[in-house]
Design a protein around this motif. Sequence first.
Motif: not given
Length: 222
Positions: A8-15, A152-162, A186-196
């Motif tokens: 992976k790379t640290w910044s890749s939303h695909f990864a 959600d995992l496929a689309l989740g990058w949107i939450a972060e990048r926006v 907002q809800e997506f980014l609150k999920v601990p595994v996602i946030k961490e």
Amino acid sequence: MAEVKLLKTWSSHFALRVVWALKLKGVQFDSIEEDLSNKSPLLLQHNPVYKKIPVLVHNGRAISESLVILEYIDETWKQYPLLPDDPYESARARFWAKFSDDKVFPSIWGVFIKQGKEQEEAFAQVFENFSFLEEELKGKKFFGGEKIGYADLALGWIAERVFELEEIGVKVIEKEKFPLVSAWMQEFLKVPVIKESLPPHEKLVTKMRGIREKYLGAAHPE
Ligand SMILES: N[C@@H](CCC(=O)N[C@@H](CS)C(=O)NCC(=O)O)C(=O)O
């Protein structure tokens, strides 16, 4: 004990999708950070077709393409199912994942690296794409229902990048126009595994700013 490695790379939303899936399922894995300007023999060996990260290597066997990897993970580790059992619902989840990569990503990327009329066209596409997502979220907290799933995992990058893009002055959407998508982000980014597992915010903002400047500079050379 199964051996799981993730190139992976640290910044890749695909990864990041793959990291999220492995963590949701509680699968231990080793991360191997790639330098895409100098791809490792391991990456070229394991993904000779696309030569891209992410690549998951499970007991020596490699799988590439993030959405394919998510399906593999879901079929291999049954805890915390990502795709619904129902074939129709499962197909829909995969449909929205494909929509993420075919439609949403190019439109947001267009807004990010373009200016003027071309950027306006990209904005119109973003608006249309977000309208579809808004509709799909009616009556649901997540695309997966009450808990996050494959779409959600496929689309989740949107939450972060926006949010990151907003910080560098690119307002991708007017959030008031998409209340369900905004709540989902907002809800997506609150999920601990996602946030961490999100990449370091400032580092990513700096990287994104650099990419945008590079593209805009190339469009208007001195
Ligand atoms: N469709 C691929 C896209 C992966 C992708 O674009 N990876 C980028 C990093 S974010 C990459 O490895 N780029 C290297 C290159 O294009 O040479 C997936 O879903 O895994």
